[in-house]
Design an enzyme around this catalytic site. Structure first.
Site, short mmCIF file in Angstrom:
data_model
loop_
_atom_site.label_atom_id
_atom_site.label_comp_id
_atom_site.label_asym_id
_atom_site.label_seq_id
_atom_site.Cartn_x
_atom_site.Cartn_y
_atom_site.Cartn_z
N HIS A 1 11.36 6.31 6.14
CA HIS A 1 12.73 6.27 5.62
C HIS A 1 13.50 5.18 6.32
CE1 HIS A 1 16.70 7.62 4.31
NE2 HIS A 1 16.04 8.19 3.32
N ASP B 1 10.76 13.33 -0.71
CA ASP B 1 9.87 13.25 -1.87
C ASP B 1 8.48 13.80 -1.60
OD1 ASP B 1 11.69 11.97 -3.66
OD2 ASP B 1 11.54 10.23 -2.36
N1 COA Z 1 3.10 4.13 4.99
C1 COA Z 1 2.61 3.21 5.86
N2 COA Z 1 3.37 2.37 6.59
C2 COA Z 1 4.71 2.48 6.45
C3 COA Z 1 5.30 3.42 5.58
C4 COA Z 1 4.44 4.27 4.84
N3 COA Z 1 4.95 5.16 4.00
N4 COA Z 1 6.64 3.30 5.62
C5 COA Z 1 6.90 2.32 6.50
N5 COA Z 1 5.72 1.82 7.01
C6 COA Z 1 5.59 0.77 8.04
C7 COA Z 1 5.95 -0.59 7.44
O1 COA Z 1 4.80 -1.23 6.93
C8 COA Z 1 6.54 -1.30 8.64
O2 COA Z 1 5.50 -1.73 9.46
P1 COA Z 1 5.69 -3.07 10.38
O3 COA Z 1 6.84 -2.79 11.30
O4 COA Z 1 4.38 -3.19 11.08
O5 COA Z 1 5.96 -4.19 9.43
C9 COA Z 1 7.27 -0.20 9.39
O6 COA Z 1 6.60 1.02 9.03
C10 COA Z 1 8.75 -0.09 9.05
O7 COA Z 1 8.86 0.14 7.65
P2 COA Z 1 9.73 -0.72 6.64
O8 COA Z 1 9.02 -0.80 5.32
O9 COA Z 1 10.13 -2.01 7.29
O10 COA Z 1 10.98 0.22 6.55
P3 COA Z 1 12.09 0.17 5.45
O11 COA Z 1 13.25 0.83 6.05
O12 COA Z 1 12.27 -1.21 4.93
O13 COA Z 1 11.48 1.04 4.25
C11 COA Z 1 10.78 2.90 2.96
C12 COA Z 1 11.68 2.40 4.10
C13 COA Z 1 11.20 4.32 2.58
C14 COA Z 1 10.98 1.99 1.73
C15 COA Z 1 9.31 2.86 3.43
O14 COA Z 1 9.15 3.73 4.53
C16 COA Z 1 8.35 3.23 2.31
O15 COA Z 1 7.97 2.35 1.52
N6 COA Z 1 7.94 4.54 2.21
C17 COA Z 1 7.08 4.97 1.13
C18 COA Z 1 7.91 5.18 -0.15
C19 COA Z 1 8.79 6.42 -0.09
O16 COA Z 1 8.35 7.50 0.26
N7 COA Z 1 10.04 6.24 -0.50
C20 COA Z 1 11.01 7.34 -0.58
C21 COA Z 1 12.13 7.18 0.40
S1 COA Z 1 13.15 8.59 0.39
#
Ligand code: COA
Length: 434
Positions: A312, A369
Site C-alpha cells: 500500500h 482487497d
Molecule cells: N508484490 C511484490 N512487490 C511489491 C508489491 C507487491 N504487491 N507491492 C510493492 N512491492 C515492491 C515494489 O516493487 C517496490 O520495490 P523496490 O523498492 O525494490 O522498487 C517496493 O515494494 C515499494 O513499492 P511501490 O510499488 O514503489 O509502492 P507504491 O506505493 O508505488 O505502490 C501499490 C503501492 C499498492 C500500487 C503496490 O504495493 C502494488 O502494486 N500492490 C499490488 C496491487 C494492490 O494490491 N493494489 C491495491 C491497493 S489497496
C-alpha cells in the site's frame, strides 16, 4: 469551514543557491506538518518533483484520518473498527457527507431522499443495451454515471445547493440499480426496479438477484455487505478520490467528477486489485497450489508480477480494513456454510509473504482487497463485479470529498507542472524532405 483550522507553525526556509525562500508552514491536528511551496517557482525558477504525488498534499481536509505507520483509519474522527461493528452503511454515508453522525430524524430524511431518487428511468436503462454483453461492468458504470448529467440537465450547477442535494441522493439511490443493470446485462437478464422500504444492502441484493417477485436476502449477507461497504466508504486522497477532486476542480459537475473516479478505480493497482486477487488465487489453484513459487515470482522484478492484494502507498503496517475483513471472512463463510478452498490458499499465501524477508523489509502487508473477494464470492457476486462493489462503497467518500472542495470555495484548478525532456526547438521539414 474546517472543524480545526490548520495551525500556523514556523515557516520553512528553502535555500537554493543564494536565494532563501520562506515557505509558510502549518500543522494538522494529528501533527502532520506541511509547507507551502506555491511561490517557489516564481522566486527561484524551481518546481518540486514528486513521483506519484507520494509526498504532496494538495488538500486540507476534515473527512478521513489515516496513519499508515500505525494502521489507523478514522472517518470524521470515528475509528473504522467501531463504525464497522456498529453502524449502517447509510449512516456512514451521512457521516462522511455531512460531517456528523445523523440524529434519528436526520437519518430518516436522508433515507427518504435516497428512496425518492432511486428509480432509474426506463429509457435511461437503454444505455446498457448499447454495450456488448462481455463489456466490463466498470466501463458501463462510468458511461451510465456521466450520462446521468444528461438525464438531469437542470441540476448540473455545482453551486446550487438544492441541485447538489438531489444529485447526491440520485448517486446514492441509483448507483446500486446501475451496478445491478450492468450485471444483468452481461447475463441477458431483464432489469428490475428498486423497492422502497428495503434497507440499502437488501435493496442492492434484490436488484441483482430477484427473479420474479420477491427475494429474501439472508441477514448474514446483509450484514457482510454492510461491513464491506463501510470499509470501502472513504480512504482520503487515494487515486480515484484525487481524480474526483482534480476533475471537480475544473468545476465539472458532480456526475462527471464521480464518473472519472470510477474510471480511476478500475485499474488493478487500485480498486481492480480485488478482481486481480481472485484471478491470482484461481491461477495458483489451477497450477497445483505452489505458494512458494508465487512468492518467488512476486519478488522477481523481471517477472512483472506482483502479489495482488499486498502493499500500500500509505500503510506500512497492517491495513486496519484488512484485519477486519480477514476476521469477517471466516465468520461469513461459516454462517453461510460455505467452504472455499481459495480462503485456505489466501491464508497460506499471507503467512508465507509475512515471513519472507522481501515483504518484511519493504513493509508489504495484505490490503483491503486481499480477502474482500472471498467474501464477495460467498455472497454470490461474480469476480467482474468486485470492482463495481468497491465503487458502490466508495460513492459517499467521493461525494464527501467533492462537496468539501466545492463548499470550501478556495481550491484552485488542479494543474501540475512538468519537467520537459523532449526535443529542443527544431524546424518543420516538408514531407518530401523527411
Ligand atoms: N508484490 C511484490 N512487490 C511489491 C508489491 C507487491 N504487491 N507491492 C510493492 N512491492 C515492491 C515494489 O516493487 C517496490 O520495490 P523496490 O523498492 O525494490 O522498487 C517496493 O515494494 C515499494 O513499492 P511501490 O510499488 O514503489 O509502492 P507504491 O506505493 O508505488 O505502490 C501499490 C503501492 C499498492 C500500487 C503496490 O504495493 C502494488 O502494486 N500492490 C499490488 C496491487 C494492490 O494490491 N493494489 C491495491 C491497493 S489497496
Amino acid at each position: 469551514m474546517s472543524v480545526n483550522a490548520p495551525k500556523k507553525i514556523d515557516s520553512v526556509k528553502v535555500v537554493i543557491g543564494d536565494k532563501t525562500v520562506e515557505c509558510p508552514a502549518f500543522e494538522g491536528i494529528e501533527n502532520e506538518k506541511s509547507f507551502d511551496i506555491g511561490k517557489l517557482r516564481d522566486q527561484t525558477g524551481y518546481v518540486t518533483f514528486d513521483n506519484g504525488y507520494a509526498n504532496t498534499s494538495p488538500v486540507i481536509s476534515d473527512i478521513t484520518y489515516l496513519d499508515g505507520d500505525n494502521g489507523v483509519l478514522r472517518y470524521r474522527g470515528y475509528p473504522i473498527e467501531q463504525l464497522a461493528e456498529k453502524a449502517s452503511f447509510v449512516e456512514v454515508a451521512y457521516l462522511l457527507i455531512h460531517g456528523e453522525l445523523p440524529k434519528k430524524a436526520e437519518l430518516d430524511k436522508f433515507v427518504k431522499g435516497i428512496e425518492e431518487n432511486q428509480t432509474v428511468d426506463s429509457n435511461f436503462y437503454k444505455i446498457f443495451d448499447a454495450f456488448p454483453k462481455n463489456t466490463h461492468p466498470m466501463a458501463m458504470l462510468t458511461a451510465a454515471t456521466v450520462a446521468l448529467s444528461g438525464q438531469y440537465p437542470n441540476d448540473n450547477e455545482i453551486t446550487n445547493k438544492a441541485s447538489v442535494e438531489k444529485t447526491i441522493y440520485r448517486l446514492l439511490g441509483q448507483f446500486p440499480a446501475l451496478c445491478a443493470a450492468a450485471y444483468r446485462h452481461s447475463r441477458g437478464e431483464s432489469r428490475i426496479s428498486a423497492k422502497p422500504g428495503l434497507d440499502y444492502c437488501s435493496n442492492f441484493m434484490s436488484l441483482m438477484y430477484a427473479k420474479d417477485g420477491s427475494y429474501s436476502v439472508p441477514k448474514e449477507i446483509v450484514s457482510a455487505l454492510n461491513l464491506l461497504l463501510i470499509l470501502h466508504a472513504d480512504h482520503e486522497q487515494n487515486c480515484s478520490t484525487s481524480t474526483v477532486r482534480l476533475v471537480g476542480s475544473s468545476n465539472a459537475n458532480l456526475y462527471a467528477s464521480i464518473a472519472a473516479g470510477i474510471t480511476a478505480l478500475w485499474g488493478p493497482l487500485h480498486g481492480g486489485a480485488n478482481q486481480a486477487v481472485m484471478e491470482m488465487l484461481e491461477e495458483i489453484q489451477k497450477s497445483g497450489g505452489d505458494i512458494q513459487a508465487t512468492v518467488a515470482k512476486a519478488k522477481d522484478k523481471a517477472s512483472g508480477f506482483k502479489l495482488m492484494g499486498f502493499g500500500h502507498r500509505v500503510y506500512k503496517n497492517f491495513d486496519p480494513r484488512a484485519k477486519i475483513i480477514k476476521k469477517a471472512c471466516d465468520q461469513v463463510l461459516n454462517a453461510l456454510g460455505i467452504q472455499n478452498p481459495l480462503l485456505g490458499l489466501a491464508q497460506q499465501l499471507e503467512a508465507a509473504a509475512l515471513t519472507d524477508a522481501y515483504f518484511v523489509e519493504k513493509k508489504l502487508y495484505p490490503n483491503v482487497d486481499f480477502y474482500s473477494g472471498i467474501i464477495y464470492s460467498a455472497l454470490n457476486i461474480p469476480v467482474e463485479m468486485f470492482t463495481p462493489m468497491f465503487a458502490l462503497g466508495r460513492m459517499p467518500g467521493w461525494i464527501a470529498q467533492w462537496k468539501e472542495m466545492i463548499d470550501g470555495g478556495t481550491t484552485k484548478i488542479g494543474r501540475p507542472r512538468q519537467i520537459y525532456t523532449g526535443y529542443a526547438k527544431r524546424d518543420y521539414v516538408s514531407i518530401d524532405a523527411r
